[in-house]
Motif scaffolding. Structure first.
Motif, short mmCIF file in Angstrom:
data_model
loop_
_atom_site.label_atom_id
_atom_site.label_comp_id
_atom_site.label_asym_id
_atom_site.label_seq_id
_atom_site.Cartn_x
_atom_site.Cartn_y
_atom_site.Cartn_z
N ASP A 1 0.81 -1.22 0.00
CA ASP A 1 0.00 0.00 0.00
C ASP A 1 0.85 1.27 0.00
OD1 ASP A 1 -2.23 -1.50 -0.01
OD2 ASP A 1 -2.72 -1.24 2.11
N PHE B 1 -7.45 0.75 12.82
CA PHE B 1 -6.02 1.06 12.80
C PHE B 1 -5.14 -0.17 12.99
CE2 PHE B 1 -7.67 2.10 17.06
CZ PHE B 1 -6.86 1.33 17.88
N GLU C 1 -3.01 0.21 9.98
CA GLU C 1 -2.74 1.56 9.48
C GLU C 1 -1.98 2.36 10.52
OE1 GLU C 1 -3.51 2.53 6.47
OE2 GLU C 1 -4.66 0.75 5.93
N THR D 1 -3.20 6.00 11.14
CA THR D 1 -4.48 6.05 11.87
C THR D 1 -4.24 5.69 13.34
OG1 THR D 1 -5.64 5.47 9.85
CG2 THR D 1 -6.86 5.18 11.90
N THR E 1 -7.09 10.48 6.29
CA THR E 1 -7.90 9.31 6.04
C THR E 1 -9.36 9.68 6.23
OG1 THR E 1 -6.17 7.80 6.77
CG2 THR E 1 -8.42 6.94 6.78
N ASN F 1 -6.22 9.24 1.82
CA ASN F 1 -6.92 7.96 1.80
C ASN F 1 -8.43 8.22 1.82
OD1 ASN F 1 -4.49 6.28 2.25
ND2 ASN F 1 -4.54 7.17 4.31
#
Lengths: 452, 254
Positions: A54, A143, A146, A149, A250, A276
């Motif tokens: 990613d 999260f 991520e 996040t 995000t 995002n």
């Protein structure tokens, strides 16, 4: 005053111990526990590396190696006039202003909130509406994988809290304005927005990131937008950070049955930007329009990561992303569409068009379709090209000079994505930002300095 | 009005025009005919100022000015218009916007005030009527999704608005059915006057039934080999181009 930390020597964990002492929600066990989970996950994951699929095209080393400072209490005095260029002419909004991550009541305008609607800072909402916040906060922005996040969840400072009760048509858009002021240190803010729109509502929310100075700082944003049944929500991400700043945002949207959302991103500033957009079409018959325009120059890096999740039958999603890349800038469009097993009759479409204005600009575009249902329609397309010299010649042969011809063609390319912005004043404002971008380009004042 | 002397032009290092001479006076209609690859379109592109066409020798004088020293937009402002053989599609730019910008930059060049929106709208409406074009063609993006006929009509419509001194029609008749051809010809004929000249490049004699030329020139292998009146077009229709080449060959051998 402030807490400074870096990646070295487990600095983020140490910084967190300092930060938590008087962080918003302190004393609420569930908040403390949420923050702890966030920092633990962040420590475990660390900053993403290009080995992570990613993040293949985006290297965040410049973020990871910067020592950041969280500004505490003494937020700077900012005169209202300094913010006038960030307002939408002729559009009355409900406005929350944050200076270096801290809510500023003096600069905000909450005078026209209809009865039953709540618009306030998240910090205030934790005081007055803890139950509501607890019900939704961090229930959607996962999260576990991520890092950014997780980092936001640990360090979330303040942000916009909006709650719109059933059956409300909100007339004025909510304007969340995040301002970073002048600083001799690289500041970090972790804005956290929680937008809850119940059933049968209509609302518009603008997130707007700006700076008063061309400094290095980091905005690490997480927004959760929960849209109830039959509701229609427009969300606008207007990113005009300093050319040396980092912005990782995000937007996680949860869509109820027959709801529709219109997400518009306009990315113009920032040294490293990652946007995002992650809607989950959870109820049947949802509609998602996900539009974006990103314009980069100098050595800017802009990464657009779309993750459109079809989780129920009969949902439509449309993505239109246009990129304009100049100088030595680099762009990424990563468009994931995930169609879950039960999401039959999905109709998903994705288009990414890119215009390279310089030989040194670069774009990586990557569609990624993951389809687990068998009766779906998914299409994707990407184009990368230079300006059409035939079209330039055609316009010139009609008497229009070369500069004007190129500007007309650029304008045509960018207006394609802005046209779908329904609120005229917001569209006009975004068009004026694009016009400024053109003017700077023509003036050649764009710095080519490597901010990293 | 226009004088082309000993014009040599290279395209991608290949010589296409090999010493072309042509003189066009105000009020005249000249037709240039010739087989494929003879250099007809190259001539049009060079007159309009496309950069990829390299002039290696010769000169072009337009109204006493050295045309080759002017940028494409300056040529347009001086009064040259080329109807493209393949009109370019420009998504996102409305037809009306292009035309107003074009007309106003030409007016500015000539020291005239820009036309107001209402004045322009009136002018456009009048000219659309002549061309029998539907109103929505003005709002649509330039040539995008237009049929072949609509694209060619749109070129002539632009010419009507910009009112050039010299119009070059590059195979405007190619691909048109007879009805569209008549509309295009009517548009051109409506503009004919003693101050204006036309260079009509075509592959087929058919167009010349509707736009009757004063002169017909036969372009073969980068040179004008034969010139004559409109009757020359009929002869070419009957006999093809071979005899012109033979005749010219003999002339050289003698």
């Amino acid at each position: 005053m402030g807490i400074s930390f870096s990646k070295e020597d487990d600095g983020y964990s140490k910084g967190f111990e300092e930060f938590r002492k008087d962080a918003p929600g302190n004393g609420m066990l569930w908040m403390e526990s949420l923050r702890e989970q966030g920092i633990r996950k962040f420590s475990e994951l660390g900053f993403p590396t290009p080995e992570n699929e990613d993040w293949r095209f985006t290297n965040v080393t410049p973020i990871a190696r910067t020592t950041f400072t969280i500004e505490k209490n003494g937020h700077k005095q900012v005169a209202p006039e300094a913010l006038s260029r960030f307002m939408f002419p002729k559009l009355k909004t409900i406005r929350l202003v944050f200076i270096d991550g801290t809510y500023s009541p003096a600069l905000s305008d909450l005078s026209d909130i209809p009865e039953g609607v709540k618009v306030m800072s998240l910090d205030s909402a934790l005081e007055s509406d803890e139950g509501l916040v607890k019900k939704y906060l961090s229930k959607y922005a996962d999260f576990s994988e991520e890092a950014f996040t997780a980092l936001n969840t640990a360090f979330m400072q303040d942000g916009g809290f909006v709650h719109i009760p059933r059956g409300t048509m909100l007339k004025e858009p909510v304007h969340l304005l995040y301002v970073t002021g002048k600083s001799d240190k690289a500041t970090i803010t972790n804005p956290r927005n929680l937008l809850v729109v119940e059933d049968n509502c209509k609302a518009e929310v603008i997130e707007h990131y700006v700076s008063l100075d061309e400094g290095v700082y980091f905005s690490n944003v997480v927004t959760e937008l929960i849209v109830g049944e039959n509701s229609s929500v427009g969300h606008y991400m207007i990113e005009c950070e300093s050319m040396k700043a980092f912005n990782v945002s995000t937007l996680r949207v949860e869509q109820g049955r027959s709801s529709n959302i219109r997400s518009h991103s306009v990315l113009l500033g920032g040294a490293i930007v990652r946007n995002n957009v992650h809607p989950v079409l959870a109820g049947e018959g949802c509609d998602s329009l996900i539009n974006g325009l990103f314009m980069s120059t100098g050595r800017q890096h802009m990464d657009n990561y779309m993750k459109v999740e079809h989780a129920s039958p009969h949902c439509d999603s449309r993505q239109f992303y246009n990129g304009v890349l100049d100088g030595r800038s680099r762009g990424v469009f990563h468009g994931r569409i995930i169609v879950h097993k039960d999401a039959q009759k999905t109709d998903a479409k994705q288009t990414n068009r890119n215009l390279l204005l310089s030989d040194n600009a670069q774009i990586d575009t990557k569609p990624q379709l993951e389809i687990y249902a068998d009766d779906v329609k998914c299409t994707h397309g990407a184009t990368i090209g230079q300006m059409d010299e035939n079209a330039v010649f055609y316009l010139r042969s009609r008497g229009i000079n070369e500069d004007a011809a190129r500007e007309i063609l650029l304008g045509a390319f960018t207006s394609g994505t802005l046209e779908s912005i329904q609120i005229e004043e917001i569209r006009t404002y975004c068009e004026s930002l694009v016009a400024e971008w053109f003017a700077r380009r023509k003036g050649g004042t764009e710095s080519d300095n490597d901010p990293r | 009005m226009l004088e082309i002397r000993n014009l040599h032009v290279n395209v991608a290092d290949q010589e296409i025009l090999k010493g072309l001479n042509l003189k066009v006076n105000a009020g005249e209609v000249h037709s240039i005919m010739g087989p494929n690859g003879s250099g007809k379109s190259t001539l049009a592109q060079v007159l309009a100022g496309r950069a990829s066409y390299e002039v290696t020798e010769g000169e072009i004088i337009f109204e006493g000015k050295d045309l080759l020293g002017l940028a494409p937009e300056e040529r347009a402002c001086e009064g040259i218009f080329m109807a493209f053989q393949y009109p370019v599609e420009i998504p996102g730019v409305a037809n009306t916007y292009l035309l107003r910008e074009a007309l106003n930059s030409i007016r500015k060049y000539r020291g005239l005030e820009p036309l107001k929106h209402v004045e322009f709208a009136k002018l456009a409406k009048e000219k659309m009527g002549i061309m029998g074009m539907p109103d929505n063609l003005l709002k649509r993006s330039v040539n995008e999704g237009f049929s072949g006929g609509e694209k060619k009509k749109n070129e002539i419509f632009q010419m009507e608005i910009l009112e050039p001194k010299l119009a070059i029609l590059d195979e405007t008749d190619s691909g048109l059915d007879i009805d569209a051809l008549k509309v295009v010809a009517d548009g051109v004929n409506a503009l004919r006057n003693p101050e204006r000249a036309f260079v009509v490049i075509t592959h087929y004699q058919r167009l010349l039934d509707y736009i009757v030329p004063d002169f017909v020139h036969v372009l073969v292998d980068g040179r004008i080999l034969k010139s004559g009146g409109k009757e020359l077009a009929f002869e070419l229709e009957d006999r093809g181009y071979g005899w012109v080449e033979e005749e010219a060959g003999k002339a050289v051998n003698n």
